[in-house]
Design a protein around this motif. Structure first.
Motif, PDB file in Angstrom:
ATOM      1  N   GLU A   2      16.237 -22.289   0.780  1.00 43.80           N
ATOM      2  CA  GLU A   2      17.314 -21.976   1.732  1.00 43.80           C
ATOM      3  C   GLU A   2      16.759 -21.164   2.894  1.00 43.80           C
ATOM      4  O   GLU A   2      15.977 -20.236   2.712  1.00 43.80           O
ATOM      5  CB  GLU A   2      18.417 -21.176   1.035  1.00 43.80           C
ATOM      6  N   ARG A   3      17.177 -21.535   4.102  1.00 43.17           N
ATOM      7  CA  ARG A   3      16.752 -20.807   5.286  1.00 43.17           C
ATOM      8  C   ARG A   3      17.701 -19.645   5.558  1.00 43.17           C
ATOM      9  O   ARG A   3      18.921 -19.830   5.609  1.00 43.17           O
ATOM     10  CB  ARG A   3      16.666 -21.734   6.495  1.00 43.17           C
ATOM     11  N   ILE A   4      17.121 -18.464   5.737  1.00 45.39           N
ATOM     12  CA  ILE A   4      17.893 -17.252   5.937  1.00 45.39           C
ATOM     13  C   ILE A   4      17.569 -16.658   7.301  1.00 45.39           C
ATOM     14  O   ILE A   4      16.398 -16.456   7.638  1.00 45.39           O
ATOM     15  CB  ILE A   4      17.566 -16.199   4.841  1.00 45.39           C
ATOM     16  N   ASP A   5      18.594 -16.388   8.084  1.00 44.95           N
ATOM     17  CA  ASP A   5      18.412 -15.655   9.333  1.00 44.95           C
ATOM     18  C   ASP A   5      18.284 -14.180   8.964  1.00 44.95           C
ATOM     19  O   ASP A   5      19.266 -13.533   8.587  1.00 44.95           O
ATOM     20  CB  ASP A   5      19.608 -15.877  10.256  1.00 44.95           C
ATOM     21  N   LEU A   6      17.082 -13.641   9.066  1.00 42.76           N
ATOM     22  CA  LEU A   6      16.841 -12.263   8.650  1.00 42.76           C
ATOM     23  C   LEU A   6      17.636 -11.268   9.484  1.00 42.76           C
ATOM     24  O   LEU A   6      17.889 -10.142   9.032  1.00 42.76           O
ATOM     25  CB  LEU A   6      15.347 -11.935   8.722  1.00 42.76           C
ATOM     26  N   ASN A   7      18.048 -11.678  10.664  1.00 42.17           N
ATOM     27  CA  ASN A   7      18.846 -10.789  11.503  1.00 42.17           C
ATOM     28  C   ASN A   7      20.325 -10.844  11.164  1.00 42.17           C
ATOM     29  O   ASN A   7      21.150 -10.272  11.877  1.00 42.17           O
ATOM     30  CB  ASN A   7      18.646 -11.123  12.983  1.00 42.17           C
ATOM     31  N   ALA A  57      13.431 -11.498   0.514  1.00 44.61           N
ATOM     32  CA  ALA A  57      12.563 -10.389   0.113  1.00 44.61           C
ATOM     33  C   ALA A  57      12.243  -9.482   1.296  1.00 44.61           C
ATOM     34  O   ALA A  57      12.161  -8.255   1.146  1.00 44.61           O
ATOM     35  CB  ALA A  57      11.268 -10.948  -0.482  1.00 44.61           C
ATOM     36  N   GLU A  58      12.057 -10.075   2.484  1.00 46.12           N
ATOM     37  CA  GLU A  58      11.744  -9.275   3.663  1.00 46.12           C
ATOM     38  C   GLU A  58      12.856  -8.268   3.960  1.00 46.12           C
ATOM     39  O   GLU A  58      12.575  -7.120   4.349  1.00 46.12           O
ATOM     40  CB  GLU A  58      11.551 -10.175   4.885  1.00 46.12           C
ATOM     41  N   SER A  59      14.097  -8.689   3.789  1.00 47.84           N
ATOM     42  CA  SER A  59      15.223  -7.797   4.075  1.00 47.84           C
ATOM     43  C   SER A  59      15.211  -6.594   3.138  1.00 47.84           C
ATOM     44  O   SER A  59      15.410  -5.449   3.567  1.00 47.84           O
ATOM     45  CB  SER A  59      16.541  -8.564   3.941  1.00 47.84           C
ATOM     46  N   LYS A  60      15.017  -6.847   1.859  1.00 49.62           N
ATOM     47  CA  LYS A  60      14.969  -5.738   0.891  1.00 49.62           C
ATOM     48  C   LYS A  60      13.811  -4.799   1.213  1.00 49.62           C
ATOM     49  O   LYS A  60      13.937  -3.568   1.139  1.00 49.62           O
ATOM     50  CB  LYS A  60      14.817  -6.281  -0.529  1.00 49.62           C
ATOM     51  N   ALA A  61      12.675  -5.383   1.587  1.00 48.89           N
ATOM     52  CA  ALA A  61      11.479  -4.583   1.855  1.00 48.89           C
ATOM     53  C   ALA A  61      11.668  -3.698   3.076  1.00 48.89           C
ATOM     54  O   ALA A  61      11.462  -2.473   3.015  1.00 48.89           O
ATOM     55  CB  ALA A  61      10.276  -5.507   2.047  1.00 48.89           C
ATOM     56  N   ASN A 113      24.783   1.429   3.491  1.00 48.35           N
ATOM     57  CA  ASN A 113      24.213   1.911   2.228  1.00 48.35           C
ATOM     58  C   ASN A 113      24.128   0.740   1.272  1.00 48.35           C
ATOM     59  O   ASN A 113      25.108   0.336   0.659  1.00 48.35           O
ATOM     60  CB  ASN A 113      25.070   3.018   1.626  1.00 48.35           C
ATOM     61  N   TYR A 114      22.926   0.164   1.131  1.00 46.99           N
ATOM     62  CA  TYR A 114      22.708  -0.950   0.222  1.00 46.99           C
ATOM     63  C   TYR A 114      21.983  -0.453  -1.021  1.00 46.99           C
ATOM     64  O   TYR A 114      20.953   0.224  -0.930  1.00 46.99           O
ATOM     65  CB  TYR A 114      21.878  -2.047   0.905  1.00 46.99           C
ATOM     66  N   ASN A 115      22.544  -0.806  -2.163  1.00 46.42           N
ATOM     67  CA  ASN A 115      21.903  -0.524  -3.440  1.00 46.42           C
ATOM     68  C   ASN A 115      21.619   0.970  -3.642  1.00 46.42           C
ATOM     69  O   ASN A 115      20.669   1.346  -4.327  1.00 46.42           O
ATOM     70  CB  ASN A 115      20.593  -1.328  -3.555  1.00 46.42           C
ATOM     71  N   GLY A 116      22.445   1.807  -3.036  1.00 49.58           N
ATOM     72  CA  GLY A 116      22.310   3.243  -3.205  1.00 49.58           C
ATOM     73  C   GLY A 116      21.113   3.863  -2.506  1.00 49.58           C
ATOM     74  O   GLY A 116      20.797   5.035  -2.747  1.00 49.58           O
ATOM     75  N   GLU A 161       0.824  -1.204   0.000  1.00 45.14           N
ATOM     76  CA  GLU A 161       0.000   0.000   0.000  1.00 45.14           C
ATOM     77  C   GLU A 161       0.861   1.258   0.000  1.00 45.14           C
ATOM     78  O   GLU A 161       0.468   2.301  -0.548  1.00 45.14           O
ATOM     79  CB  GLU A 161      -0.926   0.000   1.213  1.00 45.14           C
ATOM     80  N   LEU A 162       2.041   1.160   0.588  1.00 45.05           N
ATOM     81  CA  LEU A 162       2.948   2.307   0.614  1.00 45.05           C
ATOM     82  C   LEU A 162       3.734   2.458  -0.674  1.00 45.05           C
ATOM     83  O   LEU A 162       4.471   3.440  -0.842  1.00 45.05           O
ATOM     84  CB  LEU A 162       3.916   2.176   1.797  1.00 45.05           C
ATOM     85  N   GLY A 163       3.602   1.498  -1.592  1.00 44.69           N
ATOM     86  CA  GLY A 163       4.190   1.624  -2.915  1.00 44.69           C
ATOM     87  C   GLY A 163       5.609   1.115  -3.065  1.00 44.69           C
ATOM     88  O   GLY A 163       6.290   1.470  -4.039  1.00 44.69           O
ATOM     89  N   TYR A 164       6.056   0.237  -2.157  1.00 40.88           N
ATOM     90  CA  TYR A 164       7.425  -0.261  -2.260  1.00 40.88           C
ATOM     91  C   TYR A 164       7.530  -1.401  -3.275  1.00 40.88           C
ATOM     92  O   TYR A 164       6.633  -2.239  -3.383  1.00 40.88           O
ATOM     93  CB  TYR A 164       7.923  -0.729  -0.890  1.00 40.88           C
ATOM     94  N   GLU A 165       8.633  -1.409  -4.006  1.00 47.95           N
ATOM     95  CA  GLU A 165       8.878  -2.458  -5.000  1.00 47.95           C
ATOM     96  C   GLU A 165       8.923  -3.823  -4.323  1.00 47.95           C
ATOM     97  O   GLU A 165       8.299  -4.784  -4.783  1.00 47.95           O
ATOM     98  CB  GLU A 165      10.185  -2.193  -5.731  1.00 47.95           C
TER      99      GLU A 165
END
Length: 373
Positions: A160-165, A176-180, A287-290, A68-72
């Motif tokens: 693959e299991r990813i530790d989001l922390n 995807a959660e990390s990028k979001a 600074n990730y991905n600018g 809803e906030l418009g994030y990719e």
């Protein structure tokens, strides 16, 4: 001889980070859940509660998904919506996240109870918080892991299991959660961060009494990293914040608070200095991905509540008390930030918060670093 001893300590600590649940250090965060989840809030429970609170708030609470906030990047790996709640009108912005590890459920319940109190309580304490702060609250950072009752998230394409922390690194952002969430964080540019976790059952190293909460900073105060950020500003502010929380909780009868450490009495204790943690990346100005070209950063602290789903020790009485101490701790810290009382605390009083004697620092960047004598 000392070099050999320190090498052995480092190997033991490294093993404890990856050990099976049965062998992991008892005060280390949980890794696999085996508790009956019937009494734990689900993803749908969270959505339902957020929607109810939003309706009661008369417009004060805004609940939105990242779509809803418009994030990719706006959904979890398993295509669940990611929810953030915003409340308050103050100039200082505070980021509060819970349940980045799916089998550590107190973060969801605690943040929802905090929102409920902010919506319903009209006392001067809550009004000061809402007047001076704007809160961005994420009750369930990791909805997929929460639904599976596991620590990690699973990548939808490979499993693959990813530790989001541990995924906020220049080489990370696999999930995807990390990028979001990083995209939202970079846009908000908070001034302070609070992260709610769990740890296993833990005892006071001197008294043997059960510890109900440990206060921590993912870049150890006075350690190898934090004193070098912002000329030591965050080294002071994070200690001030934790002392403020400690002072506000130590007289409650059902709380027993100490400082967060890893290890055990047999292997030795260490404080953590983890560059790859989410709140560490916030303090380091990643600074990730600018998306954070100005390298915005801010101080951040975490709460480690005793009791986790791995050990099956989320009994009704303990759960209620531990959730209450989380809510009180966060509320008191927010009030201290709103009134600037936090910044009047002597940071050196950090040493008054109980902890076992430590051997050094467990890091993800330089191995084990012995404490300078």
């Amino acid at each position: 001889m000392r070099k050999i001893f320190m090498l052995m300590i480092s190997i033991i600590l490294l093993f404890s980070m990856f050990a099976t649940p049965a062998l992991a250090a008892k005060n280390h965060p949980s890794t696999e859940g085996n508790t009956n989840m019937s009494s734990i809030l689900t993803y749908e429970d969270m959505i339902d509660e957020l929607e109810k609170l939003e309706k009661r708030s008369n417009g004060d609470l805004q609940v939105q998904t990242l779509e809803e906030l418009g994030y990719e990047h706006n959904k979890s790996e398993q295509n669940r919506d990611l929810y953030v709640a915003k409340i308050g009108n103050g100039p200082e912005k505070v980021w509060i996240q819970g349940r980045i590890h799916g089998n550590e459920p107190y973060g969801t319940k605690s943040t929802l109870q905090l929102l409920k109190m902010l919506v319903q309580n009209s006392s001067s304490t809550y009004q000061e918080i809402l007047d001076e702060l704007t809160l961005y609250v994420i009750p369930m950072y990791n909805p997929d892991g929460s639904e599976m009752n596991i620590r990690h998230s699973e990548l939808s394409d490979t499993g693959e299991r990813i530790d989001l922390n541990r995924d906020w690194t220049l080489e990370g952002f696999k999930a995807a959660e990390s990028k979001a969430w990083y995209s939202l964080w970079a846009d908000i540019e908070p001034d302070f961060g609070i992260d709610i976790h769990h740890q296993g059952l833990k005892e006071d190293s001197e008294t043997g009494d059960a510890v109900t909460m440990s206060l921590g900073v993912s870049l150890a105060p006075n350690g190898p990293t934090l004193p070098n950020i912002k000329n030591g500003l965050y080294n002071d502010v994070t200690r001030q914040a934790q002392v403020y929380v400690y002072d506000s909780l130590k007289d409650y009868g059902y709380t027993n608070v100490d400082r967060y450490t890893v290890g055990s009495s047999s292997s030795g204790f260490s404080e953590i200095d983890i560059h790859g943690g989410v709140v560490s990346a916030m303090m380091l100005g990643l600074n990730y991905n600018g998306l954070n070209e100005d390298h915005h950063s801010h101080p951040a602290v975490f709460f480690e509540t005793s009791g986790n789903t791995r050990d099956g020790n989320l009994g009704q009485r303990g759960r209620g008390h531990n959730i209450k101490q989380n809510v009180l701790g966060v509320k008191n810290l927010l009030h201290g930030l709103a009134t600037n009382e936090v910044y009047n605390v002597d940071p050196e009083r950090w040493g008054e918060i109980p902890r076992p004697e430590i051997e050094g620092y467990y890091t993800d960047h330089s191995g084990f670093i012995p404490m300078k004598k």
